[in-house]
Scaffold this motif. Structure first.
Motif, mmCIF file in Angstrom:
data_model
loop_
_atom_site.group_PDB
_atom_site.id
_atom_site.type_symbol
_atom_site.label_atom_id
_atom_site.label_comp_id
_atom_site.label_asym_id
_atom_site.label_seq_id
_atom_site.Cartn_x
_atom_site.Cartn_y
_atom_site.Cartn_z
ATOM 1 N N GLY A 81 41.778 -1.781 -87.976
ATOM 2 C CA GLY A 81 40.876 -2.924 -88.103
ATOM 3 C C GLY A 81 40.052 -3.264 -86.877
ATOM 4 N N HIS A 82 40.185 -2.509 -85.761
ATOM 5 C CA HIS A 82 39.367 -2.841 -84.579
ATOM 6 C C HIS A 82 37.897 -2.562 -84.881
ATOM 7 C CE1 HIS A 82 39.563 1.529 -83.658
ATOM 8 N NE2 HIS A 82 38.426 1.298 -83.021
ATOM 9 N N PRO A 83 36.979 -3.279 -84.220
ATOM 10 C CA PRO A 83 35.554 -3.025 -84.453
ATOM 11 C C PRO A 83 35.201 -1.593 -84.055
ATOM 12 C CG PRO A 83 35.873 -4.830 -82.874
ATOM 13 C CD PRO A 83 37.214 -4.321 -83.246
ATOM 14 N N ALA A 84 34.425 -0.918 -84.885
ATOM 15 C CA ALA A 84 34.030 0.461 -84.615
ATOM 16 C C ALA A 84 32.538 0.572 -84.328
ATOM 17 C CB ALA A 84 34.396 1.360 -85.795
ATOM 18 N N LYS A 85 31.730 -0.345 -84.887
ATOM 19 C CA LYS A 85 30.287 -0.335 -84.640
ATOM 20 C C LYS A 85 29.732 -1.719 -84.938
ATOM 21 C CE LYS A 85 25.952 1.992 -85.753
ATOM 22 N NZ LYS A 85 25.295 3.014 -86.580
ATOM 23 N N VAL A 86 28.875 -2.195 -84.048
ATOM 24 C CA VAL A 86 28.196 -3.476 -84.243
ATOM 25 C C VAL A 86 26.703 -3.219 -84.111
ATOM 26 C CG1 VAL A 86 27.847 -5.799 -83.322
ATOM 27 C CG2 VAL A 86 30.142 -4.811 -83.348
ATOM 28 N N THR A 87 25.946 -3.665 -85.102
ATOM 29 C CA THR A 87 24.496 -3.528 -85.086
ATOM 30 C C THR A 87 23.890 -4.914 -85.235
ATOM 31 O OG1 THR A 87 24.683 -1.365 -86.152
ATOM 32 C CG2 THR A 87 22.511 -2.410 -86.190
ATOM 33 N N ILE A 88 22.979 -5.247 -84.317
ATOM 34 C CA ILE A 88 22.310 -6.549 -84.340
ATOM 35 C C ILE A 88 20.811 -6.303 -84.271
ATOM 36 C CG2 ILE A 88 21.981 -8.754 -83.159
ATOM 37 C CD1 ILE A 88 24.804 -8.396 -81.981
ATOM 38 N N ASN A 89 20.076 -6.897 -85.204
ATOM 39 C CA ASN A 89 18.621 -6.775 -85.207
ATOM 40 C C ASN A 89 18.017 -8.171 -85.275
ATOM 41 O OD1 ASN A 89 15.935 -6.150 -85.503
ATOM 42 N ND2 ASN A 89 16.268 -4.591 -87.064
ATOM 43 N N VAL A 90 17.376 -8.578 -84.191
ATOM 44 C CA VAL A 90 16.739 -9.900 -84.149
ATOM 45 C C VAL A 90 15.245 -9.809 -84.444
ATOM 46 C CG1 VAL A 90 18.445 -10.875 -82.564
ATOM 47 C CG2 VAL A 90 16.404 -9.779 -81.641
ATOM 48 N N THR A 91 14.768 -8.592 -84.760
ATOM 49 C CA THR A 91 13.354 -8.387 -85.072
ATOM 50 C C THR A 91 13.191 -8.175 -86.568
ATOM 51 O OG1 THR A 91 13.370 -5.972 -84.900
ATOM 52 C CG2 THR A 91 13.112 -7.220 -82.844
ATOM 53 N N ASP A 92 11.941 -8.039 -86.990
ATOM 54 C CA ASP A 92 11.656 -7.763 -88.399
ATOM 55 C C ASP A 92 11.476 -6.272 -88.660
ATOM 56 O OD1 ASP A 92 11.743 -10.441 -89.087
ATOM 57 O OD2 ASP A 92 9.612 -10.759 -88.685
ATOM 58 N N THR A 93 11.711 -5.438 -87.654
ATOM 59 C CA THR A 93 11.507 -4.004 -87.814
ATOM 60 C C THR A 93 12.841 -3.260 -87.727
ATOM 61 O OG1 THR A 93 11.198 -3.672 -85.433
ATOM 62 C CG2 THR A 93 9.221 -4.133 -86.734
ATOM 63 N N PRO A 94 13.015 -2.226 -88.530
ATOM 64 C CA PRO A 94 14.259 -1.463 -88.500
ATOM 65 C C PRO A 94 14.522 -0.835 -87.130
ATOM 66 C CG PRO A 94 12.969 -0.875 -90.437
ATOM 67 C CD PRO A 94 12.110 -1.755 -89.589
ATOM 68 N N GLY A 95 13.480 -0.474 -86.389
ATOM 69 C CA GLY A 95 13.651 0.145 -85.085
ATOM 70 C C GLY A 95 14.032 -0.840 -83.984
ATOM 71 N N GLY A 96 14.119 -2.127 -84.309
ATOM 72 C CA GLY A 96 14.432 -3.131 -83.307
ATOM 73 C C GLY A 96 15.909 -3.428 -83.168
ATOM 74 N N ALA A 97 16.744 -2.655 -83.822
ATOM 75 C CA ALA A 97 18.187 -2.917 -83.802
ATOM 76 C C ALA A 97 18.812 -2.478 -82.482
ATOM 77 C CB ALA A 97 18.875 -2.201 -84.958
ATOM 78 N N GLU A 98 19.841 -3.203 -82.084
ATOM 79 C CA GLU A 98 20.695 -2.844 -80.949
ATOM 80 C C GLU A 98 22.047 -2.465 -81.545
ATOM 81 O OE1 GLU A 98 20.456 -2.801 -77.530
ATOM 82 O OE2 GLU A 98 18.317 -3.237 -77.588
ATOM 83 N N CYS A 99 22.618 -1.369 -81.066
ATOM 84 C CA CYS A 99 23.892 -0.899 -81.604
ATOM 85 C C CYS A 99 24.895 -0.686 -80.488
ATOM 86 C CB CYS A 99 23.713 0.426 -82.353
ATOM 87 S SG CYS A 99 22.516 0.367 -83.694
ATOM 88 N N TRP A 100 26.155 -0.960 -80.809
ATOM 89 C CA TRP A 100 27.278 -0.691 -79.919
ATOM 90 C C TRP A 100 28.321 0.049 -80.737
ATOM 91 C CZ3 TRP A 100 24.452 -5.083 -80.016
ATOM 92 C CH2 TRP A 100 23.825 -5.455 -78.817
#
Length: 164
Positions: free
Chosen positions: A138-157
């Motif tokens: 259950g530990h986090p494996a991937k976090v994606t955050i997008n504060v823009t309106d474009t798919p390319g604006g996402a930040e991933c960890w």
């Protein structure tokens, strides 16, 4: 003949509606083998663990990779993996924020709990957020955050090599 058909349809509808509201529960179907869509078990952040954090949505070419150690709930060590750490220019008189160089941007590595909290806060603020959890513990494996309106604006960890 039309009246008979309408009466039969009405009886069928009444029977179906009565069956739906009878209060009896349908037996639950339990699949003994979890599928790809199975949910992860609940995760509680341990006090001590280590992990590798890759920043960037392209796992093959991350912006940065960091080996992190968490002790007593705080990051006590974070070492850049696979590239030399970028250093600020000696002529910089003021702190202009993160150092950006050819090798990527340096970050303060968060604990996994802090990363999940950051995602929750971003989602509350209206960002598009996706959090994937490891299906074994259950530990986090991937976090994606997008504060823009474009798919390319996402930040991933992306989290790997998680060890308790």
């Amino acid at each position: 003949m039309v009246r008979v058909e309408r009466a039969l349809c009405a009886l069928i509808l009444i029977g179906l509606a009565g069956g739906c509201t009878s209060g009896e529960k349908e037996p639950a179907v339990v699949d003994p083998a979890p599928t790809a869509g199975a949910s992860a078990p609940a995760w509680s952040e341990p006090a001590n663990y280590s992990f590798v954090l890759s920043r960037g949505c392209d796992a093959a070419a991350p912006l940065g990779r960091y080996q992190a150690t968490v002790t007593n709930g705080a990051v006590t060590g974070a070492t850049r993996v696979g590239a030399p750490a970028a250093a600020p220019s000696a002529s910089a008189e003021v702190d202009l924020g993160p150092v950006t160089g050819d090798e990527g941007e340096e970050i303060d590595v968060p604990t996994l709990g802090e990363l999940v909290a950051m995602a929750e806060t971003a989602q509350e603020d209206g960002a598009q957020v996706s959090t994937e959890f490891d299906r074994t513990d259950g530990h986090p494996a991937k976090v994606t955050i997008n504060v823009t309106d474009t798919p390319g604006g996402a930040e991933c960890w992306i989290i790997s090599d998680y060890k308790v």
